[in-house]
Design a protein around this motif. Structure first.
Motif, mmCIF file in Angstrom:
data_model
loop_
_atom_site.group_PDB
_atom_site.id
_atom_site.type_symbol
_atom_site.label_atom_id
_atom_site.label_comp_id
_atom_site.label_asym_id
_atom_site.label_seq_id
_atom_site.Cartn_x
_atom_site.Cartn_y
_atom_site.Cartn_z
ATOM 1 N N LEU A 230 -11.054 15.443 -18.036
ATOM 2 C CA LEU A 230 -10.177 15.547 -19.194
ATOM 3 C C LEU A 230 -10.811 16.514 -20.183
ATOM 4 O O LEU A 230 -11.886 16.255 -20.715
ATOM 5 C CB LEU A 230 -9.983 14.179 -19.852
ATOM 6 C CG LEU A 230 -9.251 14.170 -21.200
ATOM 7 C CD1 LEU A 230 -7.813 14.659 -21.035
ATOM 8 C CD2 LEU A 230 -9.278 12.773 -21.815
ATOM 9 N N LEU B 20 -10.777 18.050 -23.730
ATOM 10 C CA LEU B 20 -10.259 17.731 -25.051
ATOM 11 C C LEU B 20 -10.100 18.999 -25.885
ATOM 12 O O LEU B 20 -10.790 19.996 -25.662
ATOM 13 C CB LEU B 20 -11.196 16.756 -25.757
ATOM 14 C CG LEU B 20 -11.445 15.435 -25.029
ATOM 15 C CD1 LEU B 20 -12.556 14.653 -25.701
ATOM 16 C CD2 LEU B 20 -10.162 14.610 -24.973
ATOM 17 N N ARG C 131 -5.133 5.382 -19.401
ATOM 18 C CA ARG C 131 -4.265 5.754 -20.524
ATOM 19 C C ARG C 131 -5.049 5.975 -21.820
ATOM 20 O O ARG C 131 -4.924 7.012 -22.447
ATOM 21 C CB ARG C 131 -3.195 4.672 -20.733
ATOM 22 C CG ARG C 131 -2.245 4.988 -21.877
ATOM 23 C CD ARG C 131 -1.142 3.965 -21.995
ATOM 24 N NE ARG C 131 -0.265 4.254 -23.122
ATOM 25 C CZ ARG C 131 0.747 3.485 -23.500
ATOM 26 N NH1 ARG C 131 1.021 2.371 -22.823
ATOM 27 N NH2 ARG C 131 1.494 3.804 -24.553
ATOM 28 N N VAL D 249 -8.596 8.858 -27.222
ATOM 29 C CA VAL D 249 -7.340 9.594 -27.097
ATOM 30 C C VAL D 249 -6.448 8.861 -26.111
ATOM 31 O O VAL D 249 -6.928 8.093 -25.270
ATOM 32 C CB VAL D 249 -7.547 11.043 -26.614
ATOM 33 C CG1 VAL D 249 -8.332 11.857 -27.637
ATOM 34 C CG2 VAL D 249 -8.232 11.083 -25.250
ATOM 35 N N GLU D 250 -5.162 9.074 -26.234
ATOM 36 C CA GLU D 250 -4.217 8.589 -25.229
ATOM 37 C C GLU D 250 -3.938 9.740 -24.273
ATOM 38 O O GLU D 250 -3.586 10.845 -24.700
ATOM 39 C CB GLU D 250 -2.920 8.118 -25.879
ATOM 40 C CG GLU D 250 -1.915 7.581 -24.872
ATOM 41 C CD GLU D 250 -0.642 7.046 -25.514
ATOM 42 O OE1 GLU D 250 0.237 6.582 -24.767
ATOM 43 O OE2 GLU D 250 -0.533 7.095 -26.755
ATOM 44 N N VAL D 251 -4.098 9.482 -22.991
ATOM 45 C CA VAL D 251 -3.930 10.529 -21.980
ATOM 46 C C VAL D 251 -2.520 10.460 -21.414
ATOM 47 O O VAL D 251 -2.016 9.375 -21.094
ATOM 48 C CB VAL D 251 -4.962 10.355 -20.839
ATOM 49 C CG1 VAL D 251 -4.846 11.509 -19.839
ATOM 50 C CG2 VAL D 251 -6.379 10.288 -21.407
ATOM 51 N N TYR D 252 -1.869 11.628 -21.314
ATOM 52 C CA TYR D 252 -0.510 11.699 -20.778
ATOM 53 C C TYR D 252 -0.561 12.194 -19.335
ATOM 54 O O TYR D 252 -1.248 13.168 -19.031
ATOM 55 C CB TYR D 252 0.351 12.636 -21.622
ATOM 56 C CG TYR D 252 0.345 12.313 -23.090
ATOM 57 C CD1 TYR D 252 0.473 10.997 -23.539
ATOM 58 C CD2 TYR D 252 0.200 13.316 -24.045
ATOM 59 C CE1 TYR D 252 0.469 10.693 -24.887
ATOM 60 C CE2 TYR D 252 0.198 13.021 -25.394
ATOM 61 C CZ TYR D 252 0.328 11.718 -25.817
ATOM 62 O OH TYR D 252 0.312 11.414 -27.151
ATOM 63 N N TRP D 253 0.184 11.513 -18.462
ATOM 64 C CA TRP D 253 0.171 11.834 -17.039
ATOM 65 C C TRP D 253 1.566 12.180 -16.546
ATOM 66 O O TRP D 253 2.566 11.656 -17.057
ATOM 67 C CB TRP D 253 -0.341 10.639 -16.225
ATOM 68 C CG TRP D 253 -1.738 10.216 -16.569
ATOM 69 C CD1 TRP D 253 -2.108 9.359 -17.576
ATOM 70 C CD2 TRP D 253 -2.951 10.614 -15.926
ATOM 71 N NE1 TRP D 253 -3.472 9.199 -17.589
ATOM 72 C CE2 TRP D 253 -4.012 9.965 -16.591
ATOM 73 C CE3 TRP D 253 -3.235 11.444 -14.851
ATOM 74 C CZ2 TRP D 253 -5.337 10.121 -16.211
ATOM 75 C CZ3 TRP D 253 -4.556 11.608 -14.465
ATOM 76 C CH2 TRP D 253 -5.589 10.956 -15.148
ATOM 77 N N ILE E 161 -3.026 15.191 -15.158
ATOM 78 C CA ILE E 161 -3.032 15.152 -16.626
ATOM 79 C C ILE E 161 -2.111 16.233 -17.168
ATOM 80 O O ILE E 161 -2.197 17.397 -16.789
ATOM 81 C CB ILE E 161 -4.459 15.347 -17.171
ATOM 82 C CG1 ILE E 161 -5.352 14.188 -16.724
ATOM 83 C CG2 ILE E 161 -4.442 15.439 -18.692
ATOM 84 C CD1 ILE E 161 -6.814 14.378 -17.092
ATOM 85 N N HIS F 71 -3.007 15.225 -23.931
ATOM 86 C CA HIS F 71 -3.523 14.020 -24.600
ATOM 87 C C HIS F 71 -3.144 14.038 -26.063
ATOM 88 O O HIS F 71 -2.771 15.080 -26.620
ATOM 89 C CB HIS F 71 -5.049 13.911 -24.434
ATOM 90 C CG HIS F 71 -5.820 15.011 -25.093
ATOM 91 N ND1 HIS F 71 -6.116 15.004 -26.434
ATOM 92 C CD2 HIS F 71 -6.366 16.152 -24.603
ATOM 93 C CE1 HIS F 71 -6.803 16.087 -26.752
ATOM 94 N NE2 HIS F 71 -6.957 16.810 -25.652
ATOM 95 N N SER F 72 -3.232 12.879 -26.703
ATOM 96 C CA SER F 72 -2.893 12.736 -28.111
ATOM 97 C C SER F 72 -3.995 13.312 -28.991
ATOM 98 O O SER F 72 -5.055 13.727 -28.500
ATOM 99 C CB SER F 72 -2.703 11.257 -28.447
ATOM 100 O OG SER F 72 -3.960 10.572 -28.378
ATOM 101 N N GLU G 267 -7.081 12.860 -31.537
ATOM 102 C CA GLU G 267 -8.141 11.860 -31.553
ATOM 103 C C GLU G 267 -7.844 10.803 -32.614
ATOM 104 O O GLU G 267 -7.348 11.110 -33.700
ATOM 105 C CB GLU G 267 -9.488 12.532 -31.844
ATOM 106 C CG GLU G 267 -9.930 13.476 -30.728
ATOM 107 C CD GLU G 267 -11.291 14.091 -30.996
ATOM 108 O OE1 GLU G 267 -11.810 13.907 -32.113
ATOM 109 O OE2 GLU G 267 -11.824 14.746 -30.080
#
Length: 235
Positions: free
Chosen positions: A136, A138, A151, A169-173, A183, A186-187, A189
């Motif tokens: 991931l 960032l 997530r 962070v929230e991870v978007y998939w 991935i 992500h949101s 922080e």
């Protein structure tokens, strides 16, 4: 079915209620009162109404829009807010002309989202069993290794007096053409809620260091239980 196992069975309403993220509320703007409100100029009325509605949702439900454009705002309302929605939407409808909202739509999460949530959970279980990790990257420039499907992920060495639990962070998939999770982003922080602990199966936080104190090897993120995070955020 996911990863060769039956994960759920039922009609669409039951599956959406149990496995969806909540209710989807869409606000459409324009011509709700037959013209612009006199207190705003044409240049600022659109953004002004957007901000008013966002503040309204934030104050009453403590949520922010998940999608936004010139004509629409979309909010995901967690299931635990269901008890207050009747009064909330009654007030929103009463102020519809004030907010220049022409249409209010409320529905459950889509079946596509339900299937994706189930697939993510299956991938997370599979990744934990097999040790399957992905990188991931960032926006801050850091990179951490996380299990596929995770997530909410904590970032190592971000503890501070302001945020004792550190940053996450929230991870978007999304699913690729083969059905595997990858991935998509992500949101921003955000602080780890107080009292929430990472899952015990999460890898070690820090990479090993050599004799000069320099880091070597990958850095692993902390994986948090989604239900605990969402419950803590709702308070």
């Amino acid at each position: 079915m996911a990863k060769g196992r039956l994960r759920c069975i039922g009609n669409s309403i039951r599956l959406k209620s149990k496995f969806g993220t909540g209710f989807i509320a869409n606000m459409r703007f324009g011509n709700a009162n037959g013209g612009q409100t006199p207190s705003r100029t044409p240049e600022d009325t659109s953004s002004g109404h957007h901000e008013d509605v966002k503040k309204f949702f934030k104050y009453h439900l403590d949520i922010s829009p998940t999608e936004e454009n010139k004509s629409f705002l979309t909010f995901v309302i967690p299931h635990d807010k269901e008890s207050v929605l009747k009064d909330f939407f009654a007030e929103l409808q009463a102020r519809q002309r004030e907010f220049n909202v022409s249409d209010i739509q409320l529905g459950l999460a889509t079946l596509e989202e339900v299937f994706l949530n189930i697939a993510k959970q299956a991938e997370l279980e599979n990744a934990a069993a097999e040790g399957k990790m992905v990188t991931l990257d960032l926006t801050s420039g850091k990179s951490v290794q996380i299990p596929v499907g995770a997530r909410f992920v904590g970032v190592p060495e971000t503890n501070s007096s302001e945020n004792p639990g550190g940053i996450m962070v929230e991870v978007y998939w999304v699913q690729d053409d083969s059905g595997s999770l990858c991935i998509s982003g992500h949101s921003n922080e955000m602080p780890v809620p107080s009292g929430v602990q990472p899952l015990p199966s999460a890898p070690q936080l820090l990479a090993r260091t050599n004799m000069l104190g320099q880091r070597r090897g990958p850095v692993y993120g902390m994986v948090y239980d989604s239900n605990q995070i969402l419950a803590a955020q709702s308070y």
